[in-house]
Motif scaffolding. Sequence first.
Motif, PDB file in Angstrom:
ATOM      1  N   THR A  43     -11.812  47.510  17.170  1.00 31.32           N
ATOM      2  CA  THR A  43     -11.878  46.997  15.789  1.00 31.32           C
ATOM      3  C   THR A  43     -10.829  45.929  15.477  1.00 31.32           C
ATOM      4  N   ALA A  44      -9.853  45.739  16.359  1.00 31.31           N
ATOM      5  CA  ALA A  44      -8.719  44.848  16.101  1.00 31.31           C
ATOM      6  C   ALA A  44      -7.849  45.350  14.959  1.00 31.31           C
ATOM      7  N   GLU A  45      -8.076  46.593  14.513  1.00 27.79           N
ATOM      8  CA  GLU A  45      -7.216  47.169  13.467  1.00 27.79           C
ATOM      9  C   GLU A  45      -6.247  48.149  14.114  1.00 27.79           C
ATOM     10  N   ARG A  74      -7.061  41.978  23.860  1.00 27.94           N
ATOM     11  CA  ARG A  74      -6.686  43.317  23.365  1.00 27.94           C
ATOM     12  C   ARG A  74      -6.943  44.360  24.442  1.00 27.94           C
TER      13      ARG A  74
END
Lengths: 215, 255
Positions: A209-211, A78
């Motif tokens: 957050t990977a969101e 990411r």
Amino acid sequence: MRKSFEHQLEDLNQDLLKLGSMVEERIHKAITALKNKNDELAQQVVENDDEIDDYQMEIEQECINLTALQQPVAKDLRRINMVSKMATDLERIADLAQNIAEIALELSASDYVKPLVDLPKMGEIAQEMIHDALDAFVNSNADKAKEVAQRDSKINDLDEQILRELLTYMVEDPKTVQQSNDLIFVSRYLERIGDHVTNICEDIVYIITAERVSY
Amino acid sequence: MMENETKTIEIKDLDFYYGDFQALENVTFDIPENKVTALIGPSGCGKSTFLRTINRMNDLIDGTRVDGDVIVEGDDIYKDEIDVVELRKEVGMVFQEPNPFPKSIYDNIAYGPRAHGITDTEKLDEIVENSLKHAALWDEVDDRLDQSAIGISGGQQQRLCIARALAVDPDILLMDEPTSALDPVATAKIEDLIDDLKEEYTIVIVTHSMQQAARISDYTAFFLMGEVIEHGPTQKIFEKPENQKTEDYITGRFG
Ligand SMILES: Nc1ncnc2c1ncn2[C@@H]1O[C@H](COP(=O)(O)OP(=O)(O)OP(=O)(O)O)[C@@H](O)[C@H]1O
Ligand SMILES: [Mg+2]
């Protein structure tokens, strides 16, 4: 473990920060040139754009290399993808600063209808947003990134206020149409800069957050 | 998590001991049908041990003990009365080093079916051809079936071992690092093969390559010191693992 990979990631962070500060400086110069009718400063912004482009492409290449050679996953993946994307946003911001500098050159021969106050204020907010967003990036602070993104609404409010004000001038005195029109463009460019910083903040939150969020 | 999928293997509270040493602790997860499940984790964490509990290969080791349930296609294989030979027919296994018998290619494949009582030559020919085709090896060896299996390349030997496992018509295929001794080209062939095979088989594979697990599996289980730390869809494990230990392991920051 994976020491050299850690170092390469740290280098990538540093490079993005460097690009960020170059872009900040560019906004500062463009707005100062506009405010103080300083052709020399405006010229610097217009002429040095290659520097930013080259730096952005270097970062992009670093990201490609790291992806190919280190095959990153999870947070590393990411981060590398988002750094590449953030570098692109920063490069766009620099282009917009260049557009502002070009307008500064155009307007430097004529007097302003009134001293510029709100546009420099917008420029200052945009500059601080970039600075603080990159701060949130190095400190992995998602709350801070969110807070920075929310400042974009101040830029949007100022943009609308400036538009209304300049439209009034244009209606009252047709001689100001050209100048007002140019200044409306500057306001729009700054508004778009705010949008790019918002993208950057969203990318930072995604790394942490990977969101995927949308501010 | 797997509401729409049939569970072929259910593991519940599985403990495993080599004498006094506990190699697996409280392992609980389901393995769905016609999917590839990858087992990852550092050396010595119990992946091979776990794999061998599924077809009771650990029975062959003295002093081992199992607690908990391993339910394969509805049978609790440690509690119900089951025929271990029949179980190993349903649950085939492929090992790290290709281990063909020092016999002809044909006899390697026909070995299992013969052991299960098939003697009809036409039937055996058919099984050999189908198994080799399933293992994507037929075209490379169809003109030399009577040659020794030891004479073919490592990658071919590994596909031969897969064909040998397929010859007894299992439902489940266990693979313990099947490509660790192979070059990238042979590895790619085995990976393609695994992708094809999951149409008909349930596959459980141990691998030390994170990239391989990510490429070929649908589900991944991360083992650490005998426990399953995290289990879930492979994409989730590699994009957004829930446990920090999983993240540390897959990103190479472990230890
Ligand atoms: N036959 C045996 N007798 C005693 N202990 C064993 C036996 N086989 C394995 N062990 C122990 O059980 C633990 C798990 O071993 P296992 O072979 O299952 O690990 P693994 O995850 O497959 O490791 P690797 O990745 O190195 O193949 C290790 O501590 C190992 O030393
Ligand atoms: Mg092992």
